[in-house]
Design a protein around this motif. Structure first.
Motif, short mmCIF file in Angstrom:
data_model
loop_
_atom_site.label_atom_id
_atom_site.label_comp_id
_atom_site.label_asym_id
_atom_site.label_seq_id
_atom_site.Cartn_x
_atom_site.Cartn_y
_atom_site.Cartn_z
N UNK A 78 51.23 17.44 69.55
CA UNK A 78 50.82 18.41 68.54
C UNK A 78 49.34 18.76 68.68
N UNK A 79 48.53 17.75 68.98
CA UNK A 79 47.09 17.98 69.14
C UNK A 79 46.80 18.87 70.34
N UNK A 125 54.37 22.96 65.09
CA UNK A 125 53.65 22.35 66.22
C UNK A 125 54.36 21.11 66.74
N UNK A 126 55.31 20.55 65.97
CA UNK A 126 56.06 19.38 66.44
C UNK A 126 57.37 19.78 67.12
N UNK A 127 57.70 21.07 67.11
CA UNK A 127 58.90 21.54 67.80
C UNK A 127 58.70 21.37 69.30
N UNK A 128 59.71 20.94 70.03
CA UNK A 128 59.52 20.56 71.43
C UNK A 128 59.07 21.70 72.33
N UNK A 129 59.19 22.93 71.88
CA UNK A 129 58.76 24.07 72.68
C UNK A 129 57.41 24.63 72.23
N UNK A 130 56.73 23.95 71.32
CA UNK A 130 55.48 24.51 70.79
C UNK A 130 54.41 24.66 71.85
N UNK A 131 54.39 23.77 72.84
CA UNK A 131 53.41 23.89 73.92
C UNK A 131 53.64 25.16 74.72
N UNK A 132 54.90 25.45 75.02
CA UNK A 132 55.23 26.69 75.72
C UNK A 132 54.81 27.90 74.90
N UNK A 133 55.10 27.87 73.61
CA UNK A 133 54.75 28.99 72.74
C UNK A 133 53.23 29.17 72.65
N UNK A 134 52.51 28.05 72.60
CA UNK A 134 51.05 28.14 72.57
C UNK A 134 50.53 28.78 73.85
N UNK A 135 51.13 28.40 74.99
CA UNK A 135 50.73 29.01 76.26
C UNK A 135 51.02 30.49 76.29
#
Length: 320
Positions: A89-90, A132-142
């Motif tokens: 999340x961070x 932000x804890x959803x497993x795809x949040x990193x992809x979405x942030x990118x």
């Protein structure tokens, strides 16, 4: 609306309990040699399927091509399906902050951590689901970082006609060497693009074999260097990549897995029943990788999956 018939999936693994076959997992698996030839194939490997999260490296590639400033751990999480631990999340928040955004910009659904330990701690603390804890949040942030870099709108970045998603489509077709067969909505809300298992394997292999310093190669190297950001501390992708240095392992929902090693050999798997317990796709994938001549001894216990009964092992899931 006419529906295409289901592919003629092949039996790939059997479930044996106390000496009796209890069930069979059907699916398809393809293995590409280091030279890119189909050297291992079972089932309909040329039929269209949804690669689900195994396609995240292509989505990350589109983000890089659009100018998203992703590298190292931020690139790994953008190409990953994290377990929702606090450091995941961070990292997602860091990507967003660098783009001048907050978690409010995410359009993935709110969720609790997917990793067992992280989920238990999260719920014990009385916390509610967060995007932000959803497993795809990193992809979405990118994806959002790419939109900001290009000056594109962020509210509708999941629309299939948004410039970013058009770029994802182009990147996927470019790497997989085939046209997208169908477009659907993935679990996280992003467009999901159907390709064949051969196309998925070809795409990941092409990224690995791209020139040093290229965006394609950089994504693969970030994933293998930071497996805990691709997956999580108690998840199979992380374990495989940690114990086989240089390996890239990327699970996708509904029975999908892609494996790639530094020498180029690549395997893609689809288990037709969805493999909800993840007990078939890994052993099928590793068996195929071994069939290509890759040494899988560091993770040989995953060539079968134990079946429990009464608190002890009474059988196994094994390849056919």
């Amino acid at each position: 609306m006419n529906q295409a018939p289901l592919p003629s999936y092949a039996p790939l693994a059997e479930v044996v309990r106390s000496g009796m076959r209890e069930g069979v997992h059907y699916g398809a698996v393809v293995g590409l040699s280091a030279e890119g030839e189909v050297a291992y194939a079972r089932g309909p490997v040329h039929d269209a399927m949804f690669p689900r999260s195994s396609a995240k490296p292509f989505q990350a590639l589109a983000a890089l091509r659009a100018g998203a400033p992703l590298e190292g751990t931020s690139l790994a999480i953008a190409a990953g399906s994290h377990g929702g631990e606090d450091f995941h999340a961070a990292e997602t928040e860091r990507i967003l902050a660098a783009a001048g955004l907050t978690a409010e910009a995410l359009r993935c659904p709110p969720a609790v951590p997917g990793g067992a330990a992280a989920r238990k701690a999260f719920l014990a603390a009385g916390r509610s689901p967060e995007r932000r804890y959803m497993n795809c949040s990193g992809k979405h942030a990118g994806m959002l970082a790419a939109c900001v870099a290009q000056g594109w709108s962020t509210d509708d970045y999941l629309d299939p006609e948004h410039p970013l998603q058009v770029l994802v489509r182009e990147a996927t077709e470019d790497m997989c060497g085939e046209r997208i067969a169908h477009t659907a909505v993935d679990g996280c809300g992003a467009p999901q693009l159907a390709v064949s298992l051969v196309g998925l394997a070809r795409g990941i292999q092409g990224m690995r074999l791209s020139p040093e310093g290229s965006s394609e190669r950089t994504i693969i190297e970030a994933m293998s260097a930071h497996p805990e950001y691709v997956s999580g501390t108690d998840r199979i992708d992380t374990e495989l990549m940690t114990r086989m240095p240089g390996l890239v392992s990327k699970i996708g929902a509904d029975g999908v897995l892609v494996l790639n090693v530094p020498t180029g050999e690549t395997v893609a798997v689809k288990i037709s029943d969805g493999d909800a317990e993840e007990r078939a796709r890994v052993l099928v994938g590793l068996t195929a990788l071994r069939g290509l001549g890759v040494d899988v001894a560091p993770v040989k216990e995953h060539l079968t999956t134990p079946i429990q009964g009464g608190g002890r092992t009474v059988g196994e899931v094994r390849g056919l």
